[in-house]
Design a protein around this motif. Structure first.
Motif, PDB file in Angstrom:
ATOM      1  N   ARG A   1      -8.312   2.319   1.389  1.00  0.00           N
ATOM      2  CA  ARG A   1      -7.545   1.583   0.385  1.00  0.00           C
ATOM      3  C   ARG A   1      -6.914   0.327   0.983  1.00  0.00           C
ATOM      4  O   ARG A   1      -6.797  -0.698   0.313  1.00  0.00           O
ATOM      5  CB  ARG A   1      -6.472   2.487  -0.224  1.00  0.00           C
ATOM      6  CG  ARG A   1      -7.053   3.589  -1.105  1.00  0.00           C
ATOM      7  CD  ARG A   1      -5.993   4.384  -1.848  1.00  0.00           C
ATOM      8  NE  ARG A   1      -5.089   5.081  -0.953  1.00  0.00           N
ATOM      9  CZ  ARG A   1      -3.810   4.768  -0.796  1.00  0.00           C
ATOM     10  NH1 ARG A   1      -3.283   3.757  -1.479  1.00  0.00           N
ATOM     11  NH2 ARG A   1      -3.050   5.449   0.044  1.00  0.00           N
TER      12      ARG A   1
ATOM     13  N   LEU B   1       0.842  -1.196   0.000  1.00  0.00           N
ATOM     14  CA  LEU B   1       0.000   0.000   0.000  1.00  0.00           C
ATOM     15  C   LEU B   1       0.875   1.243   0.000  1.00  0.00           C
ATOM     16  O   LEU B   1       1.622   1.471   0.952  1.00  0.00           O
ATOM     17  CB  LEU B   1      -0.902   0.015   1.238  1.00  0.00           C
ATOM     18  CG  LEU B   1      -1.859   1.201   1.345  1.00  0.00           C
ATOM     19  CD1 LEU B   1      -3.078   0.975   0.469  1.00  0.00           C
ATOM     20  CD2 LEU B   1      -2.267   1.433   2.792  1.00  0.00           C
TER      21      LEU B   1
ATOM     22  N   THR C   1      -9.584  -2.343   1.066  1.00  0.00           N
ATOM     23  CA  THR C   1      -9.831  -2.894  -0.270  1.00  0.00           C
ATOM     24  C   THR C   1      -8.747  -3.891  -0.652  1.00  0.00           C
ATOM     25  O   THR C   1      -9.037  -4.987  -1.157  1.00  0.00           O
ATOM     26  CB  THR C   1      -9.882  -1.756  -1.308  1.00  0.00           C
ATOM     27  OG1 THR C   1     -10.939  -0.857  -0.978  1.00  0.00           O
ATOM     28  CG2 THR C   1     -10.101  -2.309  -2.710  1.00  0.00           C
TER      29      THR C   1
END
Length: 354
Positions: free
Chosen positions: A90, A81, A93
Motif C-alpha cells: 500500500r 498511510l 501504491t
C-alpha cells in the motif's frame, strides 16, 4: 584570555534540565494569562481550523492538507498511510501516485519532538520502518529533501494585521563524530566536550557501532531528526531574518486558512538563499504547541529563554482572544486533556527515532 576569546560553553545552564523543572514557570505564566483572559484554553483558538490549535494531539498531515496552491509549492511532497496489513504494497501504491521514490522519511502523523522519525533509504528499511509502528495509526511518508541544512522559523500574524512576522529563526545542526583510526565511537563520544555531557541521548541510537573504531577522517552523524531533545544542536539565527524571507514566509502562511501562530520547519540549500527567501522546502508546520527554539542555543541565558517563552505565549492568548471575538471557539479543556493523553500513549508506542 579575554572574555571575547573564550569558547562558548558546550551546554547552557538549563539546556537539559528535566522538563518539569524548566517548564514549571512557563505553565504558571500560562495559568496566569488564562485567569486574566478568563479562559486557559484560549490559545487553541489562535489556529481555529487545527485541532487544539496545534497545542497537542493534532494531525501533521491535516495542517499541510489545508495549504492552498501557492503554499503547496513550498511543501515537501508527502502521502499518508494507515498501518494495518500489506503496508509495504500500500505504501508503494500511495508513493507512486504522488511520484515519490526512495529515499523518504517516515514519521507518525500525530507526534512531537521527532519521536518515531525514520530515515528510509532502501526497500528493506521501508519494510522495517512500517512494521515498527503499532497497527491502526496514520503515518506520513515524505520526500527526503537533499539539502542538509534545517531551520525552524516562528511565525506570528494577528488577525487584524495585514502581514505577519518571523519572531525567531533557529538553525538545526546535526552533530557528527570524526574518526581518528584509534578510538571507538563510544570513546569519541566520551572525549567530545558536548556529547560527553549527554551520552544518554546518543548511545541508545548507536548500540550497533559503539565499540567499533571509526576510521581516520570518516564522519558519523549522531542523529537524523532535527530535534533538540534528540541531540540536534540549535543556533540562534535571528540576524538572518530579512524582509525578503519574511515576505516569502508570510505569503505562504497566508495561503493556509486562519493560521496565525506556530513554527515552520524547513530544509534549505544555503543560509544565503534562505535570507533571500529562496531554495527551501517546508517539512512540517506546527501550531500553538510549538516554541521558539532559539532558546536552546547554548549561548541563550535563562532570563532570555523565559522572556522568549512568555512573549510567545502572551501573543498566543492575544490572538486567541481576537479569534474568539470573531466567533471561533477554543478547545474544551477536557477534550484537550483527552487528546493530550492520547498523544502521550502514542508517543510511548513509537520506535526509536533515527
Amino acid at each position: 584570555m579575554t572574555q571575547a576569546e573564550k569558547q562558548p560553553s558546550p551546554l547552557s545552564l538549563f539546556e537539559f534540565w528535566p522538563g518539569w523543572v524548566f517548564y514549571t514557570p512557563v505553565v504558571a505564566y500560562w495559568i496566569l494569562l488564562g485567569l486574566r483572559y478568563g479562559d486557559v484554553t484560549l490559545p487553541t483558538a489562535a489556529n481555529p481550523r487545527i485541532e487544539t490549535g496545534g497545542l497537542c494531539g493534532e494531525s501533521k498531515s491535516s495542517i499541510l492538507d489545508m495549504a492552498g496552491n501557492y503554499a503547496k509549492r513550498w511543501i515537501a511532497p508527502y502521502v499518508t498511510l494507515p498501518t494495518g496489513t500489506h503496508d509495504l504494497a500500500r505504501a508503494h501504491t500511495a508513493m507512486q501516485a504522488k511520484g515519490l521514490t526512495l529515499p523518504v522519511v517516515v514519521k507518525p502523523d500525530i507526534g512531537c519532538n521527532g519521536t518515531g522519525v525514520k530515515l528510509v533509504r532502501t526497500e528493506e528499511e521501508l519494510k522495517a520502518a512500517l512494521a515498527a509502528f503499532p497497527r491502526k495509526i496514520r503515518l506520513v511518508i515524505q520526500k527526503l529533501i537533499p539539502w542538509k541544512h534545517e531551520a525552524g522559523l516562528f511565525y506570528i500574524r494577528h488577525p487584524d494585521s495585514p502581514m505577519g512576522e518571523i519572531s525567531s529563526l533557529t538553525y538545526k545542526d546535526i552533530p557528527a563524530l570524526r574518526g581518528n583510526g584509534r578510538d571507538t565511537v563510544l570513546q569519541l563520544l566520551q572525549k567530545d566536550s558536548r556529547t560527553s555531557k549527554v551520552l544518554h541521548i546518543y548511545t541508545p541510537r548507536l548500540t550497533h557501532c559503539l565499540h567499533e573504531v571509526l576510521p581516520d577522517g570518516d564522519e558519523l552523524e549522531l542523529v537524523f531528526a532535527g530535534n533538540h531533545c534528540k541531540g540536534a544542536i540549535f543556533r540562534n539565527g535571528k540576524a538572518d531574518i530579512t524582509p525578503e524571507l519574511t515576505r516569502q514566509i508570510d505569503a505562504i502562511m497566508q495561503d493556509i486558512p486562519d493560521f496565525h501562530f506556530g513554527r515552520i520547519d524547513v530544509k534549505f540549500r544555503s543560509a544565503e538563499a534562505l535570507r533571500e527567501g529562496k531554495d527551501f522546502e517546508i517539512i512540517e508546520i506546527n501550531g500553538v504547541g510549538s516554541e521558539a527554539i532559539h532558546i536552546w542555543d547554548s549561548r541563550t541565558t535563562l532570563r532570555e529563554a523565559y522572556a522568549a517563552q512568555f512573549h510567545h505565549y502572551r501573543e498566543s492568548f492575544r490572538i486567541g482572544a481576537k479569534k474568539k471575538k470573531a466567533g471561533w471557539s477554543p478547545t474544551n479543556l477536557w477534550e484537550g486533556v483527552r487528546l493530550w493523553q492520547r498523544q502521550k500513549r502514542l508517543l510511548a508506542s513509537y520506535p526509536l527515532n533515527d
